[in-house]
Write a protein that holds these residues in place. Structure first.
Motif, PDB file in Angstrom:
ATOM      1  N   UNK A  64       0.901  -0.795  -0.251  1.00  0.00           N
ATOM      2  CA  UNK A  64       0.244  -0.217  -0.369  1.00  0.00           C
ATOM      3  C   UNK A  64       0.676   0.975   0.342  1.00  0.00           C
ATOM      4  N   UNK A  65       2.062   1.262   0.503  1.00  0.00           N
ATOM      5  CA  UNK A  65       2.858   2.582   0.511  1.00  0.00           C
ATOM      6  C   UNK A  65       4.089   2.554  -0.445  1.00  0.00           C
ATOM      7  N   UNK A  66       3.680   1.379  -1.362  1.00  0.00           N
ATOM      8  CA  UNK A  66       4.710   1.985  -2.497  1.00  0.00           C
ATOM      9  C   UNK A  66       4.670   2.623  -3.884  1.00  0.00           C
ATOM     10  N   UNK A  67       5.570   2.990  -4.206  1.00  0.00           N
ATOM     11  CA  UNK A  67       4.607   4.447  -5.375  1.00  0.00           C
ATOM     12  C   UNK A  67       4.488   3.459  -6.827  1.00  0.00           C
ATOM     13  N   UNK A  68       3.016   4.012  -7.477  1.00  0.00           N
ATOM     14  CA  UNK A  68       2.403   2.924  -8.066  1.00  0.00           C
ATOM     15  C   UNK A  68       3.299   2.724  -9.295  1.00  0.00           C
ATOM     16  N   UNK A  69       3.479   2.044 -10.062  1.00  0.00           N
ATOM     17  CA  UNK A  69       4.454   1.000 -11.079  1.00  0.00           C
ATOM     18  C   UNK A  69       4.413   2.428 -12.089  1.00  0.00           C
ATOM     19  N   UNK A  70       5.255   2.750 -12.662  1.00  0.00           N
ATOM     20  CA  UNK A  70       5.403   4.029 -13.362  1.00  0.00           C
ATOM     21  C   UNK A  70       4.529   3.290 -15.094  1.00  0.00           C
ATOM     22  N   UNK A  71       3.758   4.409 -15.554  1.00  0.00           N
ATOM     23  CA  UNK A  71       2.940   3.693 -16.791  1.00  0.00           C
ATOM     24  C   UNK A  71       4.552   4.165 -17.982  1.00  0.00           C
ATOM     25  N   UNK A  72       4.136   3.471 -19.113  1.00  0.00           N
ATOM     26  CA  UNK A  72       4.520   4.107 -20.561  1.00  0.00           C
ATOM     27  C   UNK A  72       4.794   5.603 -20.972  1.00  0.00           C
ATOM     28  N   UNK A  73       5.910   6.346 -21.004  1.00  0.00           N
ATOM     29  CA  UNK A  73       6.120   6.801 -21.073  1.00  0.00           C
ATOM     30  C   UNK A  73       6.254   8.102 -20.283  1.00  0.00           C
ATOM     31  N   UNK A  74       6.243   8.037 -19.354  1.00  0.00           N
ATOM     32  CA  UNK A  74       6.299   9.052 -17.432  1.00  0.00           C
ATOM     33  C   UNK A  74       6.941   9.639 -17.468  1.00  0.00           C
ATOM     34  N   UNK A  75       6.799  10.982 -17.125  1.00  0.00           N
ATOM     35  CA  UNK A  75       7.815  11.606 -17.328  1.00  0.00           C
ATOM     36  C   UNK A  75       8.433  12.132 -15.448  1.00  0.00           C
ATOM     37  N   UNK A  76       9.815  11.548 -15.356  1.00  0.00           N
ATOM     38  CA  UNK A  76       9.656  12.535 -14.040  1.00  0.00           C
ATOM     39  C   UNK A  76      10.973  13.164 -13.989  1.00  0.00           C
TER      40      UNK A  76
ATOM     41  N   UNK B 287       6.335  12.776 -10.825  1.00  0.00           N
ATOM     42  CA  UNK B 287       5.483  11.877 -12.200  1.00  0.00           C
ATOM     43  C   UNK B 287       4.753  12.288 -12.267  1.00  0.00           C
ATOM     44  N   UNK B 288       4.725  12.438 -13.664  1.00  0.00           N
ATOM     45  CA  UNK B 288       4.063  13.169 -14.788  1.00  0.00           C
ATOM     46  C   UNK B 288       3.747  11.565 -16.155  1.00  0.00           C
ATOM     47  N   UNK B 289       2.264  12.362 -16.608  1.00  0.00           N
ATOM     48  CA  UNK B 289       2.159  11.010 -17.383  1.00  0.00           C
ATOM     49  C   UNK B 289       1.648  11.744 -18.505  1.00  0.00           C
ATOM     50  N   UNK B 290       3.237  11.781 -19.677  1.00  0.00           N
ATOM     51  CA  UNK B 290       3.205  12.521 -20.837  1.00  0.00           C
ATOM     52  C   UNK B 290       2.100  12.842 -21.398  1.00  0.00           C
ATOM     53  N   UNK B 291       0.852  13.122 -20.922  1.00  0.00           N
ATOM     54  CA  UNK B 291       0.004  13.775 -21.769  1.00  0.00           C
ATOM     55  C   UNK B 291       0.036  15.607 -20.942  1.00  0.00           C
ATOM     56  N   UNK B 292       0.740  14.475 -19.550  1.00  0.00           N
ATOM     57  CA  UNK B 292       0.079  16.085 -19.131  1.00  0.00           C
ATOM     58  C   UNK B 292       1.230  16.807 -19.080  1.00  0.00           C
ATOM     59  N   UNK B 293       2.283  16.873 -18.828  1.00  0.00           N
ATOM     60  CA  UNK B 293       3.855  16.701 -19.228  1.00  0.00           C
ATOM     61  C   UNK B 293       3.701  18.125 -20.294  1.00  0.00           C
ATOM     62  N   UNK B 294       4.056  19.607 -19.429  1.00  0.00           N
ATOM     63  CA  UNK B 294       4.376  20.454 -21.281  1.00  0.00           C
ATOM     64  C   UNK B 294       5.156  21.413 -20.561  1.00  0.00           C
TER      65      UNK B 294
ATOM     66  N   UNK C 243      17.155  21.301 -13.232  1.00  0.00           N
ATOM     67  CA  UNK C 243      15.807  19.481 -13.895  1.00  0.00           C
ATOM     68  C   UNK C 243      17.239  18.826 -14.187  1.00  0.00           C
ATOM     69  N   UNK C 244      16.854  17.648 -13.382  1.00  0.00           N
ATOM     70  CA  UNK C 244      16.688  16.381 -14.447  1.00  0.00           C
ATOM     71  C   UNK C 244      15.396  15.410 -14.673  1.00  0.00           C
ATOM     72  N   UNK C 245      15.616  15.302 -15.903  1.00  0.00           N
ATOM     73  CA  UNK C 245      14.884  14.423 -16.547  1.00  0.00           C
ATOM     74  C   UNK C 245      14.677  13.441 -17.037  1.00  0.00           C
ATOM     75  N   UNK C 246      13.738  12.218 -16.989  1.00  0.00           N
ATOM     76  CA  UNK C 246      13.868  10.724 -16.641  1.00  0.00           C
ATOM     77  C   UNK C 246      12.544  10.645 -17.828  1.00  0.00           C
ATOM     78  N   UNK C 247      12.089   9.225 -19.283  1.00  0.00           N
ATOM     79  CA  UNK C 247      11.360   8.551 -19.813  1.00  0.00           C
ATOM     80  C   UNK C 247      11.069   7.868 -19.444  1.00  0.00           C
ATOM     81  N   UNK C 248       9.476   6.813 -18.934  1.00  0.00           N
ATOM     82  CA  UNK C 248      10.483   5.612 -18.836  1.00  0.00           C
ATOM     83  C   UNK C 248       9.836   5.101 -20.527  1.00  0.00           C
TER      84      UNK C 248
END
Length: 867
Positions: free
Chosen positions: A13-25, A38-45, A170-175
């Motif tokens: 329950x206390x673990x972070x959610x699994x990343x989704x394809x193209x998520x941006x950190x 962490x942002x869904x790619x569609x919300x990253x701007x 910033x350091x940006x990452x993409x899954x």
């Protein structure tokens, strides 16, 4: 990394959610106290909304009395009208003006006074006098500059730009579905910004400058030159920073040019003197920056937040000659000719070696030690060992600035005008000349036959012609493989063919250098391309020497070794490319010709440039006011009634859109007008079959559940233009292709090629005809295409050596119909003169197509062999 949770714990329950394809950190520098997100790619701007911003003024044209006054004065300024022309225009305006708006300007002198008043909104230029001794005599020069710090604060007070500033590294990452991958684009996403902020006090926010300087040709015959300094703010996004608006590049200084003295020219003491003049002059521009780099500066920004600003000279953008002046090294004849590292002069051609880096601290210590020696000769010998000059560097006085780390790879001059234009291209022409005149004629014909493409020059003649423009050289290099591959072969010129393989590696390397976003993978691929290029060049040099009598031990080859280190440190190359700055030389030359008396031109040019900045700023504010007023009016006019739903409908643009409507034509007319074209044989019958097969598969019901049977008299609507929106593989932004299917586009047929994606495959094709037709109440957009999807089989060695992706056309009678929605991208294809119906995909037209073809080659298990 916490972005990808451990599989053993991801269900807790206390673990972070699994990343989704193209998520941006987004990870921030630790002591900024900003948590990672962490942002869904569609919300990253990166874009911050500004549409609701209230205009700064309801009368932004002041001090002009009316908007009409400003708009007429704006035209006179932009057109560089003379005093007599301006006065005559004002007289005509007063005679013709309507009663709705007053025009009150009386004369050229009055409008000049108003421009002076209006221009006070920006930091003005000031004149300083510097004095530098030479040969026992003090020489004085004028330096024109505006306070660099005050200019930056002007932008930070402006609500149009201030919201776009990024102050924290910033350091940006993409899954990517398998692993987290860091990516780099803007300066604040790279290492130098991060490292610099880490050295500052915890609350400090870097205000990072990009500085450029170079002599500009003002007159056509190079008799008159200027020496502008141009600044950009690294905290602003590239669309603003490299744009032509108020937030883009700006002239902030005008360096003196020391006239050559025949008595002393090229002597060491005179060269040192010229460098001393440069650095003492540049110091005037940096005075406030130097002060605030040592002391904190609290500033209340446009959002009324107090920020502790700390200036950084993050990037110096310049060609090699200017970099030598900035770094105070001795240039090409010095023992260490590189401005960045201590590569010995005789080892510049070896790209695999790593050399110690210059540092400002070490250079200052060397200079002080040399100056403490007893004789001038000993001092000179000590400095010569490190290729340094006996001059103090103005950048040494700026805290947290190492001039050698700020110096940056110059993509334009190092690659396009240098490595390619001066070396690879000249050697290639040597081998082509060796094949005789017929080969040159074929290559020019091949160039002329290449398809036209947006933002790419079209050439009909290149062999034997000298070009001195870096952008022209860049376009030639992108197309050269496709024009030469059928002429220069391993059989007729083994060494020339080896050079062609080197050129293909260079082109790959150059495109990697141009990427707008770099990931860990593209940087690794770029380094691999550099390694391949180095290996092949060593082999070519060995085999071609002494036949070409060419010395490949030159600096611009060595500078490639610093390319990817610069990208990791300061972001992608467009952050420091000299090209946007050199484009500003043209307007300065125009001002020189149209608005000066050709005497003491610097203050005249800078005053006029300052007025143009003022005019541009006022125009932007008027446009903002108009947009705000129009939106407000539209909101009032569209206020819903009580009985209507208040919810609006968002009208999103279609991914593909037809244009250039030609009218309605019957099937009989179409088949008759294209009677000689085998692609149109059975046009109506083939369309019936296509729709009857395709519509049920797409869950579109057939009308009345009966098969479609178009009649000869039924009509469809022809279109000749197609706009295709696609997601770039480089920066993941929406991009657009503008495609033609036109028998007479600017006098010539143009039928562009496309990439089509169906449920089972992806293939290339050429557009033949585009139209809309109705099936019941459903309107369908359809294209008739010529497929290029015949299997190639085993690819030949030359295609592998030169990185060519070959496609083969079916017979034209095998034309097919596809829904326009299945077209995902435009493509440029070059025909192979040696193989009928064979074409090469021109993967070099842009960075996106380059990565797409690389992905195709990788998925096919193919690699460039270059053996």
């Amino acid at each position: 990394m916490d972005f990808v949770p451990d599989s053993d714990h991801q269900h807790h329950d206390d673990a972070p959610p699994a990343p989704q394809l193209d998520d941006i950190k987004i990870e921030h520098r630790p002591h900024s106290r900003i948590p990672s997100t962490v942002h869904p790619f569609s919300e990253f701007s990166r874009r911050r909304p500004t549409e609701d911003t209230i205009p700064r003024s309801t009368s932004p044209w002041e001090p002009f009395r009316t908007r009409l006054d400003f708009e007429v004065a704006e035209i006179t300024l932009a057109a560089s009208m003379t005093k007599d022309q301006t006065n005559r225009l004002f007289e005509l305006m007063r005679r013709a003006v309507s009663a709705q708006e007053d025009f009150t300007l009386q004369s050229h002198d009055e409008v000049r006074t108003l421009w002076k008043m209006a221009s006070k909104r920006f930091t003005p230029f000031e004149t300083s006098t510097i004095s530098v001794p030479h040969q026992g005599e003090d020489h004085e020069y004028k330096m024109y500059s505006r306070c660099l710090w005050s200019w930056a604060l002007d932008l930070m007070r402006d609500s149009r730009f201030a919201p776009h500033f990024t102050f924290d590294a910033q350091r940006l990452y993409k899954f990517n579905g398998a692993r987290v991958m860091r990516f780099i684009d803007e300066p604040w996403t790279a290492n130098a910004f991060w490292d610099a902020q880490s050295r500052l006090p915890q609350d400090a926010k870097p205000l990072a400058f990009i500085l450029y300087a170079d002599k500009a040709k003002l007159s056509s015959f190079r008799t008159a030159k200027g020496y502008p300094i141009i600044v950009r703010i690294a905290n602003l996004p590239v669309e603003i920073r490299n744009g032509t608006g108020v937030g883009g590049g700006r002239v902030v200084g005008w360096l003196p040019i020391v006239k050559e003295d025949p008595k002393h020219s090229k002597k060491k003491s005179f060269v040192n003197f010229k460098n001393a003049v440069w650095h003492k002059s540049f110091l005037k521009l940096l005075e406030a920056v130097i002060l605030h780099s040592k002391n904190r500066y609290w500033f209340e920004c446009w959002d009324r937040v107090q920020r502790l600003l700390w200036p950084l000279i993050l990037i110096l953008s310049a060609d090699y000659e200017e970099q030598c002046v900035m770094s105070l090294i001795r240039g090409l004849k010095g023992k260490f000719p590189c401005p960045v590292c201590l590569v010995p002069q005789d080892q510049q051609s070896v790209l695999s070696d790593v050399h110690p880096l210059h540092t400002s601290t070490e250079s200052l210590n060397i200079l002080n030690a040399a100056r403490s020696t007893s004789t001038q000769k000993e001092k000179e010998q000590q400095l010569k060992v490190y290729s340094l000059r006996d001059v103090e560097n103005c950048f040494w006085k700026v805290s947290h600035c190492d001039v050698y780390r700020a110096l940056s790879f110059d993509h334009l001059h190092s690659n396009h005008a240098g490595m390619w234009g001066d070396h690879l291209w000249s050697d290639l022409q040597f081998w082509l000349e060796d094949l005789g005149r017929e080969a040159a004629v074929k290559i020019d014909m091949n160039f002329d036959a290449l398809p036209r493409w947006r933002n790419l020059k079209h050439f009909s003649h290149v062999v034997g012609i000298d070009f001195n423009d870096g952008s022209t050289h860049e376009d030639i290099s992108k197309m050269i493989i496709f024009a030469v591959q059928s002429v220069l072969s391993r059989a007729n010129s083994e060494v020339g063919y080896l050079l062609l393989c080197c050129i293909r590696c260079y082109i790959d390397l150059d495109i990697y250098a141009a990427l707008e976003v770099h990931t860990e993978d593209t940087i690794a691929a770029g380094r691999d391309a550099l390694s391949q290029f180095s290996t092949l060049m060593d082999l070519y040099i060995e085999k071609s020497h002494p036949e070409t009598n060419k010395n490949w031990n030159f600096l611009k080859k060595h500078l490639l070794t610093h390319l990817f280190d610069d990208i990791i440190a300061k972001g992608v190359t467009r952050n420091y490319n000299t090209k946007p700055n050199e484009k500003m030389h043209g307007p300065l030359s125009a001002i020189y010709h149209q608005q000066t008396n050709f005497k003491d031109v610097a203050p005249q040019i800078l005053r006029y440039d300052h007025w143009l900045l003022t005019s541009l700023s006022i125009r932007d504010e008027i446009n903002d006011l108009d947009a705000y007023t129009d939106n407000l009016k539209a909101t009032i006019d569209s206020e819903p009634d009580a009985t209507e739903s208040p919810e609006g409908v968002v009208n999103t643009a279609a991914r593909v859109q037809l244009g250039a409507r030609q009218g309605d034509f019957s099937f009989a007319d179409i088949e008759q007008s294209h009677a000689t074209d085998r692609a149109f044989f059975g046009f109506r019958i083939k369309l019936n079959q296509f729709l009857n097969d395709s519509l049920p598969n797409d869950a579109i019901p057939l009308p009345n559940e009966t098969r479609i049977r178009f009649q000869a008299c039924d009509q469809i609507t022809e279109f000749r233009y197609l706009r295709v929106n696609y997601e770039s593989m480089v920066n993941w932004h929406l991009q657009r292709d503008l495609l033609r299917c036109n028998p007479k586009f600017f006098g010539s047929p143009r039928y562009d090629c496309v990439i089509i994606k169906t449920e089972h495959q992806l293939f290339f094709a050429r557009l033949i005809y585009m139209f809309r037709c109705k099936v019941g109440v459903t309107e369908l957009s359809i294209a008739l295409i010529h497929p290029y999807d015949v299997g190639i089989g085993v690819r030949c060695r030359q295609d592998l050596d030169l990185g060519l992706w070959r496609v083969r056309a079916k017979p034209r009678s095998s034309s097919e119909f596809v829904f326009v929605d299945s077209i995902i991208h435009g493509a440029a294809l070059a025909s192979d003169p040696e193989a009928v119906n064979d074409y090469f995909v021109i993967d070099t037209i842009d960075t996106d197509m380059f990565l797409r073809i690389k992905a195709l080659q990788d998925s096919s298990g193919l690699r460039f062999r270059h053996q």
